[in-house]
Motif scaffolding. Structure first.
Motif, PDB file in Angstrom:
ATOM      1  N   THR A 172      39.451  32.278 -15.362  1.00 14.43           N
ATOM      2  CA  THR A 172      40.410  31.654 -15.170  1.00 14.43           C
ATOM      3  C   THR A 172      41.382  31.901 -16.239  1.00 14.43           C
ATOM      4  O   THR A 172      40.993  31.973 -17.380  1.00 14.43           O
ATOM      5  N   ILE A 173      42.692  32.128 -16.115  1.00 16.72           N
ATOM      6  CA  ILE A 173      43.633  32.284 -17.065  1.00 16.72           C
ATOM      7  C   ILE A 173      44.535  31.182 -17.098  1.00 16.72           C
ATOM      8  O   ILE A 173      45.352  31.109 -16.023  1.00 16.72           O
ATOM      9  N   GLN A 174      44.713  30.282 -18.002  1.00 17.04           N
ATOM     10  CA  GLN A 174      45.351  29.011 -17.958  1.00 17.04           C
ATOM     11  C   GLN A 174      46.593  29.318 -19.248  1.00 17.04           C
ATOM     12  O   GLN A 174      46.397  29.683 -20.088  1.00 17.04           O
ATOM     13  N   PHE A 175      47.745  29.283 -18.446  1.00 13.94           N
ATOM     14  CA  PHE A 175      48.731  29.443 -19.454  1.00 13.94           C
ATOM     15  C   PHE A 175      49.201  28.237 -20.172  1.00 13.94           C
ATOM     16  O   PHE A 175      49.258  27.088 -19.524  1.00 13.94           O
ATOM     17  N   VAL A 176      49.075  28.250 -21.661  1.00 13.27           N
ATOM     18  CA  VAL A 176      49.444  26.867 -22.400  1.00 13.27           C
ATOM     19  C   VAL A 176      50.727  26.917 -22.983  1.00 13.27           C
ATOM     20  O   VAL A 176      51.431  26.155 -23.583  1.00 13.27           O
ATOM     21  N   SER A 177      51.638  28.075 -22.850  1.00 12.81           N
ATOM     22  CA  SER A 177      53.064  28.302 -23.279  1.00 12.81           C
ATOM     23  C   SER A 177      53.579  29.559 -22.279  1.00 12.81           C
ATOM     24  O   SER A 177      52.728  30.288 -21.613  1.00 12.81           O
ATOM     25  N   ALA A 178      54.632  30.138 -22.764  1.00  7.13           N
ATOM     26  CA  ALA A 178      55.090  31.181 -21.945  1.00  7.13           C
ATOM     27  C   ALA A 178      54.615  32.527 -22.507  1.00  7.13           C
ATOM     28  O   ALA A 178      54.466  33.627 -21.851  1.00  7.13           O
ATOM     29  N   THR A 179      53.863  32.341 -23.799  1.00  9.30           N
ATOM     30  CA  THR A 179      53.270  33.596 -24.317  1.00  9.30           C
ATOM     31  C   THR A 179      52.063  33.625 -24.507  1.00  9.30           C
ATOM     32  O   THR A 179      51.269  34.553 -25.050  1.00  9.30           O
ATOM     33  N   ASP A 180      51.271  32.370 -24.497  1.00  9.78           N
ATOM     34  CA  ASP A 180      49.570  32.334 -24.595  1.00  9.78           C
ATOM     35  C   ASP A 180      48.928  31.704 -23.778  1.00  9.78           C
ATOM     36  O   ASP A 180      49.447  30.972 -22.684  1.00  9.78           O
ATOM     37  N   VAL A 181      47.713  31.892 -23.603  1.00 11.41           N
ATOM     38  CA  VAL A 181      46.673  32.101 -22.382  1.00 11.41           C
ATOM     39  C   VAL A 181      45.460  31.244 -23.116  1.00 11.41           C
ATOM     40  O   VAL A 181      44.978  31.924 -23.983  1.00 11.41           O
ATOM     41  N   ILE A 182      44.746  30.757 -22.294  1.00 14.30           N
ATOM     42  CA  ILE A 182      43.205  30.388 -22.403  1.00 14.30           C
ATOM     43  C   ILE A 182      42.474  31.020 -21.197  1.00 14.30           C
ATOM     44  O   ILE A 182      42.793  31.060 -20.353  1.00 14.30           O
ATOM     45  N   PHE A 183      41.600  32.017 -21.986  1.00 13.83           N
ATOM     46  CA  PHE A 183      40.896  32.979 -20.965  1.00 13.83           C
ATOM     47  C   PHE A 183      39.398  32.103 -21.067  1.00 13.83           C
ATOM     48  O   PHE A 183      38.840  31.818 -21.799  1.00 13.83           O
TER      49      PHE A 183
END
Length: 184
Positions: free
Chosen positions: A123-134
């Motif tokens: 899963t790739i979860q966007f936490v902002s327009a430029t940051d993700v949690i993998f």
């Protein structure tokens, strides 16, 4: 009379158990790994379907301290599953450290190596327009090994997640847990 145990002796015993782990039994036992993993080549893995090598280190009551190595081979492209979430599937890819790159995951312990295969959902979860949690959720199958794990069998589940990382990052560090059973 009170028995005196030297602090040095206690420290030595504690160090031994930390470095070599408590001895495991022949029967199937709970396997509970806690550690961290480093993923590399993330951009080429997600964008071009190339393998994503990983290297993990941690410990478990079953195996003691161990090193884990392998790679993720994407089996699908990242696809939206929510407004800020992408998912893709993968399986164990070519081992990054072995000749001819067999498709195996290796857990290296003081008592030998445990060899596994696996399939997972990432899963790739966007936490902002430029940051993700993998993150990932995988089912591992133990297929053998070396040393005391030559005839090992078992199954365990692996969960990992990074903290927020830049969307364009080509490497990441994640916390990892594994729980299941391994029989020597």
């Amino acid at each position: 009379m009170r028995t005196f145990i030297s602090p040095r002796l206690l420290a030595l015993c504690g160090t031994y158990l930390f470095l070599l782990g408590a001895p495991g039994s022949i029967r199937a036992a709970d396997y509970d790994f806690v550690g961290a993993a480093v993923f590399t080549n993330i951009q080429n893995g997600l964008g071009r379907g190339q393998d994503v090598p990983y290297y993990g280190i941690g410990t478990s009551d079953r195996t003691g301290p161990n090193l884990q190595t392998g790679s993720i081979r994407p089996t699908s492209a990242p696809a939206p599953v929510g407004p800020a979430t992408l998912q893709f599937t993968g399986e164990v890819g070519a081992h990054p450290l072995l000749p001819f790159g067999p498709k195996i995951h290796i857990i290296s312990t003081a008592d030998g190596q445990i060899v596994c295969t696996w399939k997972a959902t990432f899963t790739i979860q966007f936490v902002s327009a430029t940051d993700v949690i993998f993150s990932g959720d995988g089912e591992f199958t133990v297929t053998g090994g070396t040393g005391k794990y030559k005839k090992a069998t078992g199954k365990f589940r692996t969960l990992f997640a990074t903290g927020p990382i830049p969307l364009t990052s080509d490497s990441a560090v994640a916390g990892v847990t594994q729980n299941g059973k391994i029989k020597r």
